[in-house]
Design a protein around this motif. Structure first.
Motif, mmCIF file in Angstrom:
data_model
loop_
_atom_site.group_PDB
_atom_site.id
_atom_site.type_symbol
_atom_site.label_atom_id
_atom_site.label_comp_id
_atom_site.label_asym_id
_atom_site.label_seq_id
_atom_site.Cartn_x
_atom_site.Cartn_y
_atom_site.Cartn_z
ATOM 1 N N ILE A 47 2.121 -22.092 -17.308
ATOM 2 C CA ILE A 47 3.070 -22.817 -16.475
ATOM 3 C C ILE A 47 3.108 -24.282 -16.891
ATOM 4 N N ARG A 48 4.307 -24.835 -16.918
ATOM 5 C CA ARG A 48 4.519 -26.252 -17.235
ATOM 6 C C ARG A 48 5.419 -26.846 -16.155
ATOM 7 N N ALA A 49 4.955 -27.934 -15.551
ATOM 8 C CA ALA A 49 5.731 -28.619 -14.524
ATOM 9 C C ALA A 49 5.300 -30.079 -14.471
ATOM 10 N N PRO A 50 6.235 -30.978 -14.205
ATOM 11 C CA PRO A 50 5.901 -32.405 -14.140
ATOM 12 C C PRO A 50 4.824 -32.744 -13.110
ATOM 13 N N VAL A 51 4.741 -31.983 -12.040
ATOM 14 C CA VAL A 51 3.766 -32.263 -10.987
ATOM 15 C C VAL A 51 2.328 -32.238 -11.499
ATOM 16 N N PHE A 52 2.074 -31.512 -12.579
ATOM 17 C CA PHE A 52 0.719 -31.403 -13.109
ATOM 18 C C PHE A 52 0.291 -32.600 -13.966
ATOM 19 N N ALA A 53 1.231 -33.403 -14.400
ATOM 20 C CA ALA A 53 0.939 -34.494 -15.345
ATOM 21 C C ALA A 53 -0.214 -35.413 -14.919
ATOM 22 N N PRO A 54 -0.237 -35.901 -13.672
ATOM 23 C CA PRO A 54 -1.327 -36.820 -13.309
ATOM 24 C C PRO A 54 -2.631 -36.135 -12.917
ATOM 25 N N MET A 55 -2.654 -34.822 -12.898
ATOM 26 C CA MET A 55 -3.826 -34.098 -12.417
ATOM 27 C C MET A 55 -4.834 -33.815 -13.529
ATOM 28 N N SER A 56 -6.094 -33.757 -13.140
ATOM 29 C CA SER A 56 -7.133 -33.320 -14.077
ATOM 30 C C SER A 56 -6.997 -31.804 -14.258
ATOM 31 N N ARG A 57 -7.687 -31.293 -15.236
ATOM 32 C CA ARG A 57 -7.654 -29.842 -15.497
ATOM 33 C C ARG A 57 -8.127 -29.053 -14.272
ATOM 34 N N VAL A 58 -9.179 -29.501 -13.649
ATOM 35 C CA VAL A 58 -9.717 -28.823 -12.471
ATOM 36 C C VAL A 58 -8.711 -28.873 -11.320
ATOM 37 N N GLU A 59 -8.088 -30.028 -11.099
ATOM 38 C CA GLU A 59 -7.090 -30.152 -10.038
ATOM 39 C C GLU A 59 -5.901 -29.212 -10.283
ATOM 40 N N ARG A 60 -5.478 -29.106 -11.531
ATOM 41 C CA ARG A 60 -4.369 -28.211 -11.869
ATOM 42 C C ARG A 60 -4.718 -26.771 -11.509
ATOM 43 N N HIS A 61 -5.898 -26.345 -11.913
ATOM 44 C CA HIS A 61 -6.323 -24.978 -11.636
ATOM 45 C C HIS A 61 -6.419 -24.726 -10.130
ATOM 46 N N ARG A 62 -7.029 -25.633 -9.406
ATOM 47 C CA ARG A 62 -7.156 -25.470 -7.954
ATOM 48 C C ARG A 62 -5.796 -25.415 -7.277
ATOM 49 N N THR A 63 -4.877 -26.249 -7.734
ATOM 50 C CA THR A 63 -3.539 -26.297 -7.150
ATOM 51 C C THR A 63 -2.791 -24.986 -7.378
ATOM 52 N N VAL A 64 -2.891 -24.446 -8.567
ATOM 53 C CA VAL A 64 -2.223 -23.173 -8.871
ATOM 54 C C VAL A 64 -2.853 -22.035 -8.071
ATOM 55 N N ILE A 65 -4.173 -21.990 -8.015
ATOM 56 C CA ILE A 65 -4.851 -20.936 -7.255
ATOM 57 C C ILE A 65 -4.457 -20.998 -5.778
ATOM 58 N N ARG A 66 -4.379 -22.193 -5.211
ATOM 59 C CA ARG A 66 -3.946 -22.335 -3.809
ATOM 60 C C ARG A 66 -2.526 -21.811 -3.628
ATOM 61 N N ALA A 67 -1.643 -22.129 -4.554
ATOM 62 C CA ALA A 67 -0.244 -21.693 -4.458
ATOM 63 C C ALA A 67 -0.117 -20.175 -4.546
ATOM 64 N N LEU A 68 -1.042 -19.531 -5.241
ATOM 65 C CA LEU A 68 -0.996 -18.072 -5.374
ATOM 66 C C LEU A 68 -1.484 -17.350 -4.125
ATOM 67 N N GLY A 69 -2.092 -18.086 -3.196
ATOM 68 C CA GLY A 69 -2.526 -17.482 -1.937
ATOM 69 C C GLY A 69 -3.556 -16.388 -2.146
ATOM 70 N N ASP A 70 -3.278 -15.191 -1.632
ATOM 71 C CA ASP A 70 -4.237 -14.089 -1.687
ATOM 72 C C ASP A 70 -4.222 -13.318 -3.014
ATOM 73 N N ILE A 71 -3.304 -13.625 -3.900
ATOM 74 C CA ILE A 71 -3.188 -12.848 -5.139
ATOM 75 C C ILE A 71 -4.481 -12.846 -5.958
ATOM 76 N N PRO A 72 -5.137 -13.968 -6.187
ATOM 77 C CA PRO A 72 -6.371 -13.923 -6.988
ATOM 78 C C PRO A 72 -7.445 -12.985 -6.428
ATOM 79 N N SER A 73 -7.465 -12.778 -5.135
ATOM 80 C CA SER A 73 -8.462 -11.871 -4.549
ATOM 81 C C SER A 73 -8.079 -10.407 -4.749
ATOM 82 N N ARG A 74 -6.834 -10.149 -5.131
ATOM 83 C CA ARG A 74 -6.357 -8.774 -5.317
ATOM 84 C C ARG A 74 -6.362 -8.326 -6.777
ATOM 85 N N ILE A 75 -6.701 -9.235 -7.696
ATOM 86 C CA ILE A 75 -6.739 -8.885 -9.120
ATOM 87 C C ILE A 75 -8.133 -9.188 -9.661
ATOM 88 N N HIS A 76 -8.387 -8.711 -10.884
ATOM 89 C CA HIS A 76 -9.709 -8.922 -11.472
ATOM 90 C C HIS A 76 -9.788 -10.188 -12.314
#
Length: 83
Positions: A47-76
């Motif tokens: 994924i590429r989006a301007p909102v990620f530009a000022p974020m650290s790598r960890v912040e980007r990952h956390r932000t995406v995981i939050r946006a996915l909601g329950d999906i990460p818990s349903r996949i491996h």
């Protein structure tokens, strides 16, 4: 609804990305750990989006995981490429 479609819907709503690619790699892991037989257990996300530009790598990952909601818990596995 397919997991990849759910991911795309949530990520588009949250980030309005310039680029979004979701690849279902479950077939590559058939018979391995985490394969639940659903065909929707392993994904690769780019994924590429301007909102990620000022974020650290960890912040980007956390932000995406939050946006996915329950999906990460349903996949491996979910490989992330965020920029």
């Amino acid at each position: 609804m397919a997991v990849s479609d759910e991911m795309a819907e949530r990520l588009r709503a949250a980030f309005a990305p310039d680029e979004l690619e979701i690849v279902n790699e479950s077939g590559l892991h058939a018979g391995h750990g985490g394969d639940d037989g659903s065909g929707e257990s392993h994904f690769r996300l780019r994924i590429r989006a301007p909102v990620f530009a000022p974020m650290s790598r960890v912040e980007r990952h956390r932000t995406v995981i939050r946006a996915l909601g329950d999906i990460p818990s349903r996949i491996h596995a979910l490989a992330l490429d965020i920029g």
